[in-house]
Design a protein around this motif. Structure first.
Motif, short mmCIF file in Angstrom:
data_model
loop_
_atom_site.label_atom_id
_atom_site.label_comp_id
_atom_site.label_asym_id
_atom_site.label_seq_id
_atom_site.Cartn_x
_atom_site.Cartn_y
_atom_site.Cartn_z
N MET A 128 0.83 -1.21 0.00
CA MET A 128 0.00 0.00 0.00
C MET A 128 0.86 1.26 0.00
SD MET A 128 -3.29 0.41 0.00
CE MET A 128 -4.66 1.40 0.43
N VAL A 160 -3.71 8.16 2.42
CA VAL A 160 -4.36 8.37 1.12
C VAL A 160 -4.99 9.77 1.06
CG1 VAL A 160 -6.21 7.58 -0.41
CG2 VAL A 160 -4.79 5.90 0.78
N MET A 218 -6.52 6.37 -10.37
CA MET A 218 -5.88 5.39 -9.48
C MET A 218 -6.15 5.72 -8.02
SD MET A 218 -2.26 4.30 -11.02
CE MET A 218 -1.76 5.68 -12.01
N LEU A 219 -6.24 7.00 -7.76
CA LEU A 219 -6.50 7.43 -6.39
C LEU A 219 -7.89 6.98 -5.95
CD1 LEU A 219 -5.20 9.31 -4.12
CD2 LEU A 219 -6.89 10.97 -4.90
N TYR A 230 -3.76 3.50 6.81
CA TYR A 230 -3.62 4.02 5.43
C TYR A 230 -4.57 5.17 5.08
CZ TYR A 230 -0.55 0.08 4.68
OH TYR A 230 0.47 -0.79 4.76
N SER A 237 -10.48 0.76 -2.28
CA SER A 237 -9.91 -0.46 -1.70
C SER A 237 -9.74 -0.35 -0.19
CB SER A 237 -8.59 -0.82 -2.39
OG SER A 237 -7.63 0.14 -2.07
N GLU A 266 -9.49 4.42 -7.06
CA GLU A 266 -9.39 2.97 -6.82
C GLU A 266 -8.85 2.70 -5.42
OE1 GLU A 266 -9.55 0.22 -9.43
OE2 GLU A 266 -10.98 1.81 -10.08
N LEU A 267 -7.79 3.43 -5.12
CA LEU A 267 -7.11 3.26 -3.84
C LEU A 267 -8.08 3.54 -2.69
CD1 LEU A 267 -4.11 2.58 -3.51
CD2 LEU A 267 -3.69 5.00 -3.05
N LYS A 303 2.38 1.73 -3.24
CA LYS A 303 1.42 2.20 -4.25
C LYS A 303 1.21 3.71 -4.14
CE LYS A 303 -2.30 -0.14 -6.51
NZ LYS A 303 -3.38 -1.10 -6.33
N ILE A 304 1.09 4.13 -2.90
CA ILE A 304 0.91 5.58 -2.68
C ILE A 304 2.10 6.35 -3.23
CG2 ILE A 304 0.75 7.38 -0.90
CD1 ILE A 304 -0.88 5.41 0.77
#
Ligand code: PHE
Length: 340
Positions: A1, A61, A38-39, A57, A45, A41-42, A4-5
């Motif tokens: 994670m 985010v 993508m953000l 997280y 999730s 999506e993040l 990914k960030i």
């Protein structure tokens, strides 16, 4: 994670760097902050994570989103402030677009020229009303009621008030007594202005036209002064040596009165079709101010002498520009007006 960030952030910074204008900035905004980014999506999730992970997280985010919004806003401000310089290219050598500008009417040009010549000779410019009382237009200039000379000037009468008759002034001589009532001789003045006559129009007659009055009053003004001033004025106006000729005539406000001609500007006096082979062109009326006019102004009889003359402005403009019909001046035809 975490990774990914970090990845998203790095990629966005790189994309942001390459942005060259507001349009591509908008694309970046949609790609990173839009619904399908993508953000997004993040963020979706995160819902599925355990409570501890959510706590870990979630803020990260959110912080990423805030920083992205901030950076995009900064860039947006930058482009808005410097938009022209960065995104518009100007070819300074390209031919410009012609702007149509207004210009002076030929009568205005001629009037200004005349005023310039006279003011350099020490004359002042006077003005008066176009709607005039019967007194100043007629009586004051020695044309009492029932005087036959009134018939020479086809008049537009205005019956505005009971017992007070007004006219659309038939000549600029209406300013003579108005001016004299307020000034003490010696003086030299001119009056350019619009005048009106109830005329059947043709190539040389209009119901609305312009005149130019000249009035010089002092202790020993004579016809010789008139001749000199007139010769000097017309020579300057036509940039040529102009001669003046006077012929006896009658106007009630002058004694003696005359009509004056100038030597033909076309043939310089030798005779051509412009001057009907005479060598002379008729220009206007003139004379020595009648003592009755001085009396109407409140001056003592025989204390002063003076000369006055008047001529049509259109006539001079027609001679200078070779215009064959007086009706062109106010006809409103743009093809006429744009020639000057
Ligand atoms: N006012 C006269 C006209 O309109 C012209 C004129 C002016 C004549 C001054 C003599 C003196 O006909």
């Amino acid at each position: 994670m975490n990774e990914k960030i970090a990845q998203i952030e790095k990629k966005m910074l790189k994309d942001l760097e390459e942005v060259k204008d507001l349009k591509s900035l908008e694309k970046v905004r949609i790609a990173y902050l839009g619904k399908k980014s993508m953000l997004a999506e993040l963020m979706k999730s995160i819902k599925d994570l355990s409570p501890e992970k959510k706590r870990e997280y979630g803020p990260l985010v959110n912080a990423l989103r805030a920083s992205m919004q901030d950076k995009i806003a900064q860039k947006n401000d930058y482009f808005e402030d410097n938009f022209n310089a960065l995104s518009e290219w100007i070819d300074v050598t390209a031919p410009g677009q012609r702007v149509t500008r207004g210009h002076l009417h030929p009568l205005t040009i001629v009037q200004r020229d005349i005023e310039k010549i006279f003011t350099t000779m020490g004359f002042v410019i006077a003005d008066g009303p176009e709607i005039e009382t019967e007194f100043f237009n007629f009586d004051a200039v020695n044309m009492p009621d029932n005087h036959p000379a009134r018939d020479m000037q086809d008049t537009f009468w205005i019956h505005a008030e009971k017992n007070v008759r007004h006219v659309l002034r038939t000549h600029t001589s209406n300013v003579q007594v108005r001016y004299m009532q307020e000034h003490t001789p010696p003086f030299r003045m001119i009056v350019p202005g619009r005048v009106f006559r109830q005329e059947a129009t043709d190539a040389s007659h209009e119901h609305t036209f312009h005149q130019f009055e000249t009035l010089v009053v002092g202790k020993s003004i004579s016809v010789a002064n008139f001749l000199h001033i007139a010769e000097s004025f017309f020579s300057q106006f036509f940039h040529a040596e102009i001669k003046i000729r006077v012929r006896p005539s009658y106007f009630p406000f002058v004694e003696p009165g005359f009509e004056f001609d100038i030597s033909c500007t076309n043939c310089e006096g030798s005779g051509c079709s412009t001057c009907q082979r005479t060598g002379w062109i008729e220009v206007g009326g003139a004379g020595m101010v009648h003592q009755n006019v001085f009396l109407a102004a409140g001056y003592e009889k025989n204390k002063y002498t003076g000369f006055a003359w008047g001529f049509g402005l259109e006539r001079l403009a027609m001679m200078r520009y070779k215009i064959d019909d007086i009706r062109h001046f106010h006809g409103g035809d743009i093809r006429f007006a744009t020639q000057f």
